[in-house]
Design a protein around this motif. Structure first.
Motif, short mmCIF file in Angstrom:
data_model
loop_
_atom_site.label_atom_id
_atom_site.label_comp_id
_atom_site.label_asym_id
_atom_site.label_seq_id
_atom_site.Cartn_x
_atom_site.Cartn_y
_atom_site.Cartn_z
N GLU A 69 7.97 -4.91 10.61
CA GLU A 69 6.63 -5.49 10.55
C GLU A 69 6.32 -6.15 9.22
OE1 GLU A 69 6.05 -0.99 9.86
OE2 GLU A 69 7.31 -2.32 11.05
N ARG A 70 7.21 -6.02 8.23
CA ARG A 70 6.98 -6.64 6.94
C ARG A 70 7.07 -8.16 7.07
NH1 ARG A 70 7.76 -2.21 3.27
NH2 ARG A 70 6.25 -0.81 4.20
N LEU A 71 6.16 -8.86 6.44
CA LEU A 71 6.13 -10.32 6.52
C LEU A 71 7.21 -10.96 5.65
CD1 LEU A 71 2.27 -10.82 6.40
CD2 LEU A 71 3.76 -11.40 8.31
N GLU A 72 7.53 -10.31 4.54
CA GLU A 72 8.50 -10.89 3.61
C GLU A 72 9.93 -10.68 4.11
OE1 GLU A 72 4.77 -10.65 1.83
OE2 GLU A 72 5.94 -8.98 2.62
N ASN A 73 10.76 -11.70 3.91
CA ASN A 73 12.17 -11.57 4.28
C ASN A 73 12.94 -10.71 3.30
OD1 ASN A 73 12.02 -13.21 6.59
ND2 ASN A 73 12.09 -15.07 5.33
N LYS A 74 12.55 -10.77 2.04
CA LYS A 74 13.27 -9.99 1.04
C LYS A 74 12.83 -8.53 1.09
CE LYS A 74 10.19 -10.73 -2.91
NZ LYS A 74 10.12 -11.22 -4.30
N ARG A 75 13.63 -7.65 0.54
CA ARG A 75 13.32 -6.22 0.52
C ARG A 75 12.10 -5.99 -0.35
NH1 ARG A 75 19.44 -5.25 -1.16
NH2 ARG A 75 20.43 -5.78 0.81
N SER A 76 11.16 -5.26 0.16
CA SER A 76 9.95 -4.97 -0.60
C SER A 76 9.39 -3.63 -0.14
CB SER A 76 8.91 -6.07 -0.40
OG SER A 76 8.66 -6.28 0.98
N TYR A 77 8.82 -2.91 -1.08
CA TYR A 77 8.28 -1.58 -0.79
C TYR A 77 6.94 -1.41 -1.51
CZ TYR A 77 13.20 -0.49 0.29
OH TYR A 77 14.47 -0.50 0.80
N TYR A 78 6.08 -0.61 -0.89
CA TYR A 78 4.95 -0.10 -1.64
C TYR A 78 5.50 0.84 -2.71
CZ TYR A 78 1.81 -1.84 1.99
OH TYR A 78 1.12 -2.65 2.86
N LYS B 230 -0.92 -9.36 -6.65
CA LYS B 230 0.01 -9.02 -5.57
C LYS B 230 1.29 -9.85 -5.67
CE LYS B 230 -2.61 -6.83 -1.93
NZ LYS B 230 -2.71 -6.65 -0.49
N LYS B 231 1.17 -11.10 -6.06
CA LYS B 231 2.35 -11.94 -6.25
C LYS B 231 3.20 -11.40 -7.40
CE LYS B 231 3.86 -16.71 -7.02
NZ LYS B 231 4.90 -16.30 -7.98
N PHE B 232 2.54 -10.97 -8.45
CA PHE B 232 3.25 -10.42 -9.62
C PHE B 232 4.13 -9.25 -9.21
CE2 PHE B 232 3.49 -7.21 -12.95
CZ PHE B 232 4.03 -7.94 -14.01
N PHE B 233 3.58 -8.33 -8.42
CA PHE B 233 4.34 -7.16 -8.00
C PHE B 233 5.39 -7.52 -6.95
CE2 PHE B 233 0.96 -4.78 -10.04
CZ PHE B 233 1.63 -3.68 -10.54
N LEU B 234 5.05 -8.43 -6.02
CA LEU B 234 5.99 -8.79 -4.95
C LEU B 234 7.22 -9.49 -5.52
CD1 LEU B 234 6.38 -8.62 -1.91
CD2 LEU B 234 5.33 -10.88 -1.72
N ASP B 235 7.03 -10.28 -6.57
CA ASP B 235 8.17 -10.92 -7.22
C ASP B 235 9.14 -9.90 -7.80
OD1 ASP B 235 7.22 -13.42 -6.60
OD2 ASP B 235 6.29 -13.78 -8.56
N ARG B 236 8.66 -8.68 -7.99
CA ARG B 236 9.48 -7.61 -8.54
C ARG B 236 9.88 -6.59 -7.46
NH1 ARG B 236 6.64 -10.23 -11.78
NH2 ARG B 236 7.15 -10.49 -13.99
N GLY B 237 9.64 -6.95 -6.19
CA GLY B 237 10.09 -6.12 -5.08
C GLY B 237 9.12 -5.07 -4.61
N PHE B 238 7.86 -5.13 -5.09
CA PHE B 238 6.89 -4.10 -4.72
C PHE B 238 5.65 -4.72 -4.08
CE2 PHE B 238 9.26 -2.11 -8.23
CZ PHE B 238 9.69 -0.96 -7.59
N ILE B 239 5.12 -4.03 -3.08
CA ILE B 239 3.89 -4.46 -2.42
C ILE B 239 2.74 -3.66 -3.01
CG2 ILE B 239 2.68 -4.67 -0.22
CD1 ILE B 239 5.44 -4.54 1.15
N LEU B 240 1.72 -4.37 -3.48
CA LEU B 240 0.55 -3.69 -4.04
C LEU B 240 -0.48 -3.50 -2.94
CD1 LEU B 240 -0.63 -2.59 -6.70
CD2 LEU B 240 -1.79 -4.78 -6.97
#
Length: 226
Positions: free
Chosen positions: A11-20, A165-175
Motif C-alpha cells: 500500500e506504500r505509494l513510494e517505489n523505493k524502500r521507506s519506513y516510518y 516530509k520530503k526531507f525525511f523521505l529522501d532519507r528513507g523515512f516516512i514522517l
C-alpha cells in the motif's frame, strides 16, 4: 528479489524502500533480523495463527487494564503489537497473504485500538472528551487517507513530497503516525496512567498528519493539472 523488497508493504505509494521511523526500529532492526527468518524456516506457524494470538494478547491487556494492572497491561499490549508486526511480514515472506488474513488483521487492530480507549474510560472514569477526540481523529484519519487521499494520489503520474516530509523521505523515512507509534503512545499512557495527555497528543498528531497530507494532495493535483 531481496528480502527488503519482498517484505515491502504494497500500500506504500513510494517505489523505493521507506519506513516510518518507529516502524523501522521494530520491523527492520529487531523482527526482520532476529525473528522472522528463524520463525519462517524452523516452524510451520501460519500468519493467521500469529494474528489470532496477537488478538488474545490484546484482549488480555484490556482485561488487565480494566482491573488497573497498568504495567501488566502495557507489557501485554506490547506483545500484541509485536505479534501484529510479525503476521504481515510472515505472510509476505511465505507468500501466504489472503483476503481472510487481511480482514482478520484489520479486525483485531480496530478492536484493539478503539477498545483501549473505551476500556480506559470504563475503568478509570476519566473525562469523555479525550476519549471521543482520539477515537474521532484516529478513525477520521483512517477513512480519509485510505479512501480519498491515497486513492487520488495513485491516479497521478507523478507524486511530489514537500517540506519536512520530503526531507525525511529522501532519507528513507516516512514522517507521520503509524501503528507502531500509535501503540507506543498507548502503552506509555497505560504505564503512566496519564491518559488524557496521551490521548489528546495522539489525536493532535492524527489531525496534523491529515491536514499535511490533504495539503500535499492539493499541491499534487495542482501540479498535475487535475
Amino acid at each position: 528479489m531481496d528480502l527488503d523488497e519482498k517484505l515491502k508493504k504494497n500500500e506504500r505509494l513510494e517505489n523505493k524502500r521507506s519506513y516510518y521511523i518507529s516502524e523501522y526500529i521494530i520491523r527492520v532492526l529487531i523482527i526482520q533480523k532476529f525473528i522472522l527468518l528463524p520463525l519462517a524456516k524452523k516452524t510451520n506457524i501460519k500468519p493467521n495463527q500469529v494474528t489470532i494470538t496477537a488478538g488474545i494478547f490484546a484482549f488480555l491487556s484490556l482485561i488487565a487494564l480494566y482491573h488497573h494492572y497498568a504495567i501488566l497491561a502495557g507489557i501485554l499490549y506490547f506483545v500484541y503489537h509485536f505479534l501484529d508486526n510479525i503476521d504481515g511480514m510472515l505472510a509476505r515472506y511465505k507468500n501466504l497473504s489472503s483476503k481472510l488474513g487481511h480482514l482478520l488483521d484489520n479486525t483485531v487492530d480496530i478492536l484493539s485500538f478503539n477498545g483501549a480507549f473505551i476500556v480506559v474510560y470504563l475503568a478509570y472514569q476519566i473525562s469523555i472528551f479525550p476519549i471521543l477526540f482520539v477515537i474521532f481523529a484516529m478513525n477520521l484519519h483512517a477513512i480519509i487517507c485510505s479512501r480519498i487521499i491515497v486513492k487520488k494520489l495513485r491516479t497521478l503520474k507523478t507524486i511530489k513530497r514537500y517540506g519536512i516530509k520530503k526531507f525525511f523521505l529522501d532519507r528513507g523515512f516516512i514522517l507521520g503516525i503509524d501503528a507502531t507509534l500509535l501503540c507506543t503512545l498507548i502503552i506509555l499512557s497505560f504505564m503512566s496512567e496519564c491518559f488524557s495527555f496521551f490521548f489528546y497528543l495522539i489525536g493532535l498528531i492524527y489531525l496534523f498528519d491529515l491536514f499535511y497530507r490533504s495539503v500535499e494532495l492539493y499541491r499534487n493535483l495542482k501540479e498535475n493539472n487535475v
